[in-house]
Design a protein around this motif. Structure first.
Motif, PDB file in Angstrom:
ATOM      1  N   LEU A  18       0.831  -1.197   0.000  1.00  0.00           N
ATOM      2  CA  LEU A  18       0.000   0.000   0.000  1.00  0.00           C
ATOM      3  C   LEU A  18       0.872   1.256   0.000  1.00  0.00           C
ATOM      4  O   LEU A  18       0.649   2.187  -0.785  1.00  0.00           O
TER       5      LEU A  18
ATOM      6  N   GLN B 142       1.220   4.191  -2.972  1.00  0.00           N
ATOM      7  CA  GLN B 142       1.050   5.620  -2.708  1.00  0.00           C
ATOM      8  C   GLN B 142       2.267   6.412  -3.171  1.00  0.00           C
ATOM      9  O   GLN B 142       2.126   7.499  -3.749  1.00  0.00           O
TER      10      GLN B 142
ATOM     11  N   TYR C 178      -8.797  -5.866   6.841  1.00  0.00           N
ATOM     12  CA  TYR C 178      -9.188  -4.693   7.630  1.00  0.00           C
ATOM     13  C   TYR C 178     -10.684  -4.386   7.568  1.00  0.00           C
ATOM     14  O   TYR C 178     -11.169  -3.551   8.333  1.00  0.00           O
TER      15      TYR C 178
ATOM     16  N   SER D 175     -12.914   0.184   6.406  1.00  0.00           N
ATOM     17  CA  SER D 175     -11.701   0.787   6.956  1.00  0.00           C
ATOM     18  C   SER D 175     -11.336   2.040   6.161  1.00  0.00           C
ATOM     19  O   SER D 175     -11.351   2.025   4.931  1.00  0.00           O
TER      20      SER D 175
ATOM     21  N   ALA E 146      -8.477   3.317   5.545  1.00  0.00           N
ATOM     22  CA  ALA E 146      -7.347   3.045   4.661  1.00  0.00           C
ATOM     23  C   ALA E 146      -7.800   2.301   3.409  1.00  0.00           C
ATOM     24  O   ALA E 146      -7.291   2.553   2.300  1.00  0.00           O
TER      25      ALA E 146
ATOM     26  N   GLU F  20      -9.753   4.800   1.145  1.00  0.00           N
ATOM     27  CA  GLU F  20      -8.809   5.709   0.499  1.00  0.00           C
ATOM     28  C   GLU F  20      -8.082   5.013  -0.646  1.00  0.00           C
ATOM     29  O   GLU F  20      -7.867   5.597  -1.715  1.00  0.00           O
ATOM     30  N   ALA F  21      -7.713   3.741  -0.424  1.00  0.00           N
ATOM     31  CA  ALA F  21      -7.013   3.002  -1.474  1.00  0.00           C
ATOM     32  C   ALA F  21      -7.935   2.743  -2.668  1.00  0.00           C
ATOM     33  O   ALA F  21      -7.490   2.809  -3.826  1.00  0.00           O
TER      34      ALA F  21
END
Length: 232
Positions: free
Chosen positions: A129, A133, A159, A163, A165, A168-169
Motif C-alpha cells: 500500500l 502511494q 481490515y 476501513s 485506509a 482511500e485506497a
C-alpha cells in the motif's frame, strides 16, 4: 526497559522525556557492544521518530539512516528485524516529499518480506500500500494502479471494507484507472464504495462524497456534451 518507556512516552506525546529515555537506553546498549543487538537500530528509529515529531527533519533523517545501518551491521541487510524501521523511514520520507526514497525503502521491505516463509500478510499489504502511494506521487500511475489492484482483496479481507485506509485506497485505484483510460473500472469501484456506505450509515461521508463527485464527472464525460448523466 528504556525502549519500552521511551516508546510509551512517544505514544502519549511526551517527546522531550521520550528523547531522554531513548538516548539513555541507546548509550547503555552501545556500551554492551553485543554483536547481534537488534535493539540498537530500534533505539535510533525511536529517536528519529521523536525528531520527526519535533519537526527536526535533518536530525530525523540522520537517525533513520543510523537505524538502518545498525540493523545491517548487526543483523544483516535482509533481516526481517529491520522491517519496522524501514516502514517508519519510508513513511517519514513520504511525508517530507522524498517519494523516490520512500519507494526505495518500501521495495526493500517487500524483498525481505517475500523471502520469508510464511509471508506475513499484514506486513505485505502494508508495504505494498505504501509503495502504491509513493508510485502514485512519482507519477508512475500504471505500476501504482497494478499494485492497488493486487492488494485490494487482501486489504478488504484483513481490515474490512469500511476501513478508512481501504476506502482511500479504492479511491486512489479508481483515480489511477481513470487516468489510464479505464473509466468503466473507475465507475465499478465508485459503485462499490457507495454500496459500502449504503450498508453502514455510521461512516464518515467524506470518501462517499469524493466517490460520488468523481463518479458524476465520469458519467458526464461518458454521456457527452448536452446530455445529462445518471449516477446509477
Amino acid at each position: 526497559v528504556h525502549y519500552e518507556l521511551g516508546t510509551g512516552l512517544i505514544a502519549v506525546g511526551q517527546v522531550d522525556s521520550a528523547l531522554v529515555m531513548l538516548e539513555r537506553g541507546l548509550a547503555e546498549r552501545e556500551a554492551m557492544n553485543a554483536p547481534r543487538d537488534n535493539l540498537l537500530g530500534e533505539f535510533h528509529a525511536g529517536i528519529a521518530t521523536v525528531y520527526q515529531m519535533q519537526e527536526k527533519t535533518a536530525e530525523a533523517e540522520r537517525e533513520f539512516a543510523r537505524a538502518i545501518r545498525s540493523h545491517e551491521e548487526r543483523m544483516g541487510p535482509d533481516n526481517p528485524g529491520m522491517l519496522t524501521t524501514l516502514s517508519r523511514a519510508a513513511a517519514f520520507e513520504f511525508l517530507r516529499g522524498d517519494y523516490a526514497r520512500s519507494v526505495d525503502y518500501n521495495r526493500r521491505g517487500l524483498r525481505i518480506i517475500l523471502a520469508q516463509q510464511p509471508v506475513s500478510a499484514p506486513y505485505l499489504l502494508g508495504f505494498r500500500l505504501a509503495l502504491a502511494q509513493g508510485l502514485e506521487q512519482l507519477g508512475d500511475i500504471a505500476e501504482a494502479r497494478d499494485t492497488y489492484e493486487a492488494i485490494m482483496p487482501g486489504m478488504e479481507g484483513l481490515y474490512g471494507p469500511s476501513s478508512p485506509a481501504v476506502l482511500e485506497a479504492w479511491i486512489s485505484l479508481a483515480g489511477a484507472s481513470s487516468k489510464l483510460g479505464r473509466p468503466e473500472r473507475s465507475l465499478e469501484i465508485y459503485r462499490h464504495i457507495r454500496s459500502i456506505f449504503a450498508a453502514d450509515s455510521t461512516l464518515d461521508d467524506l470518501p462517499l462524497a469524493c466517490a460520488s463527485e468523481n463518479m458524476a464527472m465520469l458519467l458526464c464525460e461518458r454521456s457527452g456534451p448536452g446530455r445529462s448523466a445518471s449516477s446509477d
